[in-house]
Structures are given as C-alpha cells and as structure tokens.
Enzyme design. Structure first.
Site, PDB file in Angstrom:
ATOM      1  N   CYS A  12       0.844  -1.176   0.000  1.00 43.68           N
ATOM      2  CA  CYS A  12       0.000   0.000   0.000  1.00 43.68           C
ATOM      3  C   CYS A  12       0.885   1.234   0.000  1.00 43.68           C
ATOM      4  CB  CYS A  12      -0.914   0.007   1.228  1.00 43.68           C
ATOM      5  SG  CYS A  12      -1.930  -1.482   1.387  1.00 43.68           S
ATOM      6  N   GLY A  38      -1.221   0.696  -4.910  1.00 46.28           N
ATOM      7  CA  GLY A  38      -2.517   0.135  -4.534  1.00 46.28           C
ATOM      8  C   GLY A  38      -3.630   0.762  -5.336  1.00 46.28           C
ATOM      9  N   ASN A 112       1.173   0.796   5.899  1.00 51.36           N
ATOM     10  CA  ASN A 112       1.728   0.029   4.784  1.00 51.36           C
ATOM     11  C   ASN A 112       2.531  -1.127   5.362  1.00 51.36           C
ATOM     12  OD1 ASN A 112       4.502   0.601   2.510  1.00 51.36           O
ATOM     13  ND2 ASN A 112       2.928  -0.947   2.410  1.00 51.36           N
ATOM     14  N   GLY A 113       2.133  -2.341   5.053  1.00 48.69           N
ATOM     15  CA  GLY A 113       2.840  -3.512   5.556  1.00 48.69           C
ATOM     16  C   GLY A 113       1.870  -4.567   6.039  1.00 48.69           C
ATOM     17  N   CYS A 246      12.901  -4.256   2.045  1.00 52.33           N
ATOM     18  CA  CYS A 246      12.411  -5.190   1.030  1.00 52.33           C
ATOM     19  C   CYS A 246      13.136  -4.966  -0.299  1.00 52.33           C
ATOM     20  CB  CYS A 246      10.904  -5.007   0.841  1.00 52.33           C
ATOM     21  SG  CYS A 246      10.209  -5.990  -0.503  1.00 52.33           S
ATOM     22  N   TYR A 252      10.852  -4.024  -8.290  1.00 50.52           N
ATOM     23  CA  TYR A 252       9.525  -3.964  -8.897  1.00 50.52           C
ATOM     24  C   TYR A 252       8.607  -2.884  -8.352  1.00 50.52           C
ATOM     25  CZ  TYR A 252       4.732  -5.514  -9.971  1.00 50.52           C
ATOM     26  OH  TYR A 252       3.438  -5.564 -10.370  1.00 50.52           O
ATOM     27  N   SER A 293       7.893  -1.790 -15.237  1.00 49.76           N
ATOM     28  CA  SER A 293       8.942  -1.884 -14.225  1.00 49.76           C
ATOM     29  C   SER A 293      10.208  -2.574 -14.725  1.00 49.76           C
ATOM     30  CB  SER A 293       8.417  -2.624 -12.995  1.00 49.76           C
ATOM     31  OG  SER A 293       7.906  -3.896 -13.342  1.00 49.76           O
ATOM     32  N   ASP A 355      12.412  -9.303 -17.886  1.00 47.33           N
ATOM     33  CA  ASP A 355      11.330  -9.062 -16.941  1.00 47.33           C
ATOM     34  C   ASP A 355      11.932  -9.012 -15.547  1.00 47.33           C
ATOM     35  OD1 ASP A 355       8.807  -8.576 -16.018  1.00 47.33           O
ATOM     36  OD2 ASP A 355       7.933 -10.490 -16.638  1.00 47.33           O
ATOM     37  N   ASP A 356      11.209  -8.401 -14.614  1.00 44.21           N
ATOM     38  CA  ASP A 356      11.778  -8.231 -13.273  1.00 44.21           C
ATOM     39  C   ASP A 356      11.605  -9.448 -12.389  1.00 44.21           C
ATOM     40  OD1 ASP A 356       9.027  -7.833 -12.047  1.00 44.21           O
ATOM     41  OD2 ASP A 356       9.138  -6.081 -13.349  1.00 44.21           O
ATOM     42  N   CYS A 392       6.012 -14.319   1.090  1.00 42.56           N
ATOM     43  CA  CYS A 392       6.263 -13.113   1.869  1.00 42.56           C
ATOM     44  C   CYS A 392       5.133 -12.938   2.879  1.00 42.56           C
ATOM     45  CB  CYS A 392       6.334 -11.881   0.960  1.00 42.56           C
ATOM     46  SG  CYS A 392       6.535 -10.330   1.867  1.00 42.56           S
ATOM     47  N   CYS A 447      15.894  -7.243   2.870  1.00 43.22           N
ATOM     48  CA  CYS A 447      15.173  -8.495   3.066  1.00 43.22           C
ATOM     49  C   CYS A 447      15.221  -9.267   1.762  1.00 43.22           C
ATOM     50  CB  CYS A 447      13.725  -8.223   3.476  1.00 43.22           C
ATOM     51  SG  CYS A 447      12.763  -9.752   3.693  1.00 43.22           S
ATOM     52  N   CYS A 450      12.210 -13.833   0.177  1.00 40.58           N
ATOM     53  CA  CYS A 450      11.489 -14.511  -0.902  1.00 40.58           C
ATOM     54  C   CYS A 450      12.436 -15.293  -1.811  1.00 40.58           C
ATOM     55  CB  CYS A 450      10.650 -13.529  -1.711  1.00 40.58           C
ATOM     56  SG  CYS A 450      11.568 -12.154  -2.419  1.00 40.58           S
TER      57      CYS A 450
END
Length: 474
Positions: A12, A38, A112-113, A246, A252, A293, A355-356, A392, A447, A450
């Site tokens: 968000c 978002g 946000n989170g 992150c 992205y 992106s 691509d990302d 995640c 982080c 993932c």
C-alpha cells in the site's frame, strides 16, 4: 501510475501532511503519485484542529475524490492511503485510513505492511472483550493504542508498537499532531519532506516532487516521530534494529523516479540489468523489456551486452491491473488486452525479453507467445531478480509456496512451461551488487527472504498462528 500485468501484488501507499492550509489537496496529489502501490481503495482523513473528517472509497484516487469532496475536507493536517489487499477482505470497511472516535478524541491510522502476529493479538483482545469492526490488521494497532492506559499518545503508540511484529510504515493523525513510525527492520520505505512551513511524509520520494516538497530524511527503523506545530520531534520505540529493506522495492514496487534509502530506483534497476547481462549473456538481435517496471533493467542489459534496445512490447494504459481480477482466467485475458508485441521490431529477430520477476508463470508464458505470434525467431527470457521460492508475510500477496512456480519447478521446467528458448535469473549476489546499497550486513541491509528463505523476523502463516508461542496465552 504504472499498470503492471504480473501476479505479484503490491503493498500500500501512505502519505501525510502537517501544517499546510490545503492539506487534503496536497494529500490527493501525493496519493496520485503512489497509485502504483494500490488500486483497490483510497482515503483521506483531515484534521481542522478540532475534529477529524474522512472520505474514502473503493477504486482509484480519481474515482474516490473530486473537487466538491476536497472542498469539504478543510484542514491543515491530513493522512492518506492507497490500498491493495494484503490482510483483510477487499471491501469498503477495510479501506484506510481507519478512523476511530472516543470520548478522549479521535484517532486515524494509515498503514503500509503486514503484521505477522495480528491474528494472535486479535484473538487475545477479543477474549478480553474487544470488538473489531474490520478484518484489517491495522485495526489491531488502534486497539493496542487505546488500551494502553498511558497518559500521552506518544507513550501509548510506543507501547503498542512493542507488541506488534512484522512490517509497518505507519502514519497516525489526531487533532493536533501527526505521528509516523517504521518497524525495527525497516522493511518498508518512509520519508519526510518539507513543504512551505509544513511537513509531508510519504512511502516514496516521487510524491515530494509532485507536491513541491523538499526531501529531508528517511524515517529510520524503530523511530517514532511526532510532527506538530512546533516541528519534528524524533524519538524511538525500539533500540534493537536490523535494517532489512524489502529488495522488491528496487526490483519492482517503487517508481523509477523514487529514491529508496538514498538509492535511485531507476539507476538500481539499470545496474541489475547490467549485472544480468554479465551473468547470462546470450547471442541475440534485440533486447526488450516488459512494461513498465522492467524497462530500466532491459536498458541496462542492452548497454552491457551491446545488443540494441527496442520497444518490442507496447502497453495499453487504459486497462486496469490484471492481478486484482477475481480469477486467473480474467487475469490472463487482461494480459491480452494490456500488451501487444511490435511486429516491426521482433519479426525475424532473436529477442531477449527482460522481466523483473516470475511469480506464477502464467503472464510470462503469454508474453512469450505474443512475441512468437509477432514473428520472433527466438525468445530468451532474462529475469532481473533471483527465483522467488518463498512466500512473503510482510505485505506482498504471496502467502504460500504453492503459488510460486519456482518453488515447485526447476529453471528448465519453467523455461519449457513458458515456451522460451532459454531462461536465466539474476543471482542473489548479483541482486545485492546491482542494488548497490552501502551496508556492512550480510544481506546488505535488505530483506531477501522470498529468494533465500532467511526472514528478518520470526514469521507464522496467518492461518496458523501458534497463539501460546506468540502471546504466551492459554
């Protein structure tokens, strides 16, 4: 706003203003700049120094607000939010900011989170008599603040934040001040800027340029910052911090014109592309990126490889985001509506498609097919991040391994599933080198869970919180 087409769901966006005579409009423009974070809902809460007023709704910022509504939101302080569902149902009641009224005053929160112990905390408070109006984990923070019993808001917020675990960039508004905080791992970005005699806070610095604000500083992990008529007051709620920003913000999520922890996102993505070319060069005629992106990484790949970059894929910008559609069938149909291959660029050519990331693999399969239908002789897929093999729990909607194609299939199997001639990912070391943050920690202050499975906090899947372990409850 960029309109992505993959199955990676964003978090968000949070924006706030204090000390500006037109706080609502400044927040409106700030939320426009964060719309990419978002698209399901948007909201603004304003303080006129006597009471808090709210307007929010489902849809894009332009759908939720108009001139008449903004005229009614008079005040000199405001917080706003754009939402993608990461915890809680996708409906109006969960739209943020959340506003709570009590005999001691009103309180609004924008978050946000994602909290990894929200279910356990909520269960405990319900056992003690609390009644929750939403399914959002943000409401848990509000209950903890109001239940704390401390004499000041700052002390109440500090106490509440010592009880929650996970990711949160938080903006809180009351009648006479705004409070912002960032979790001890700093998983999400949050910055403070100056606008005239007032202040702004934002999930991304790109919003400062739009509203005419000057960047001051990033909120640091574990900080609790109060902004009022006397200025900015910095405090801490946690002395134990471990910066774990992150890494997908660089890959992205963030807009290319944002700076995240003093690193420009566009330049970071170009370096990722160059690193990818060093690790996975292939003989080809043209490089193209998946809009939007991946464009920066594709340019970097082209520069490092010596293969010319071309616009081989074009996006229709007047279609909604595919990942918020309720079914995979509609998501795949959305890809057909959003992207088309440029036959004049790719026909008869060996194409490197950058691509990302690959999440579920369905979008990549369709894009490879588009390029082949446009006459591409070969399609070599290059991904500017490592394989996403772990879920995640901090605010990105990949909650189970089963959703992630790289957790169940080998790279060769994914290549065959996509119909590509070759497939290569960026290495974890290449990712850290490409992002280029100056940090002495093994993960460079990022982080990487993932990709590596090494989470910066203890995590529990939301459906399986062990209550006794998290809360010490019975």
């Amino acid at each position: 706003m960029r309109t992505e087409i993959k199955g990676l769901n964003e978090e968000c966006g949070v924006f706030g203003v204090w000390g500006h005579e037109d706080a609502a409009r400044i927040t409106y423009y700030g939320l426009h700049s964060l719309q990419h974070r978002g698209q399901e809902g948007a909201g603004i809460v304003v303080s006129d120094r006597e009471k808090l007023k709210v307007h929010k709704g489902m849809g894009l910022v332009n759908d939720v607000f108009n001139e008449e509504i903004l005229d009614r939101l008079g005040g000199t302080g405001a917080i706003g939010h754009v939402r993608y569902t990461t915890a809680g149902d996708s409906d109006f009641i969960n739209c943020q900011p959340l506003l709570f009224n009590s005999q001691t005053g009103s309180l609004a929160l924008a978050h946000n989170g994602n909290l990894v112990n929200a279910t356990a905390l909520k269960r405990q408070m319900e056992h003690q008599g609390s009644i929750f109006q939403t399914t959002s984990d943000t409401e848990v923070i509000a209950h903890l603040i109001k239940r704390s019993g401390y004499p000041t808001l700052k002390e109440s917020v500090r106490n509440a934040l010592t009880m929650v675990k996970g990711a949160y960039a938080l903006a809180i508004l009351v009648e006479n001040k705004m409070i912002v905080a960032l979790d001890p791992n700093g998983l999400r970005p949050l910055s403070i800027g100056r606008i005239g005699d007032g202040y702004v806070v934002s999930s991304e610095t790109c919003a400062f340029d739009v509203v005419g604000a000057t960047f001051l500083r990033e909120v640091q992990p574990g900080e609790l910052i109060t902004i009022d008529d006397d200025g900015v007051h910095v405090d801490r709620f946690s002395l134990s911090t471990n910066r774990s920003l992150c890494s997908m913000e660089y890959v992205y999520f963030a807009r290319p014109d944002s700076n995240v922890d003093e690193v420009n996102v566009h330049q970071a993505r170009k370096r990722l592309g160059k690193q990818l070319a060093d690790e996975a060069w292939v003989e080809a005629d043209v490089v193209t990126g998946v809009p939007d992106s991946s464009i920066s990484a594709a340019i970097g790949y082209a520069e490092a490889s010596g293969i010319p970059y071309e616009l081989g894929l074009i996006k229709n910008r007047y279609v909604g985001r595919t990942f918020i559609q309720p079914s995979q069938a509609l998501r795949e149909q959305g890809v057909k509506m959003k992207l088309s291959a440029v036959r004049g660029v790719v026909e008869g050519k060996r194409v490197v498609m950058v691509d990302d990331s690959i999440v579920r693999g369905t979008t990549g399969r369709r894009i490879v097919q588009l390029l082949r239908e446009a006459g591409a002789l070969e399609v070599h897929v290059r991904i500017s991040s490592p394989p996403i093999v772990n879920p995640c729990f901090y605010g990105i909607d990949t909650s189970t391994k089963g959703e992630l194609i790289a957790s169940t299939k080998s790279i060769d199997e994914i290549r065959d599933d996509m119909g590509a001639d070759s497939l290569s990912y960026l290495s974890v070391d290449g990712l850290k080198k490409g992002i280029g943050r100056n940090d002495s920690s093994p993960n460079c202050g990022q982080c990487l869970a993932c990709f590596t499975g090494e989470y910066p906090t203890e995590v529990f899947p939301e459906a399986d919180h062990p209550y006794d372990k998290v809360m010490g409850g019975k």
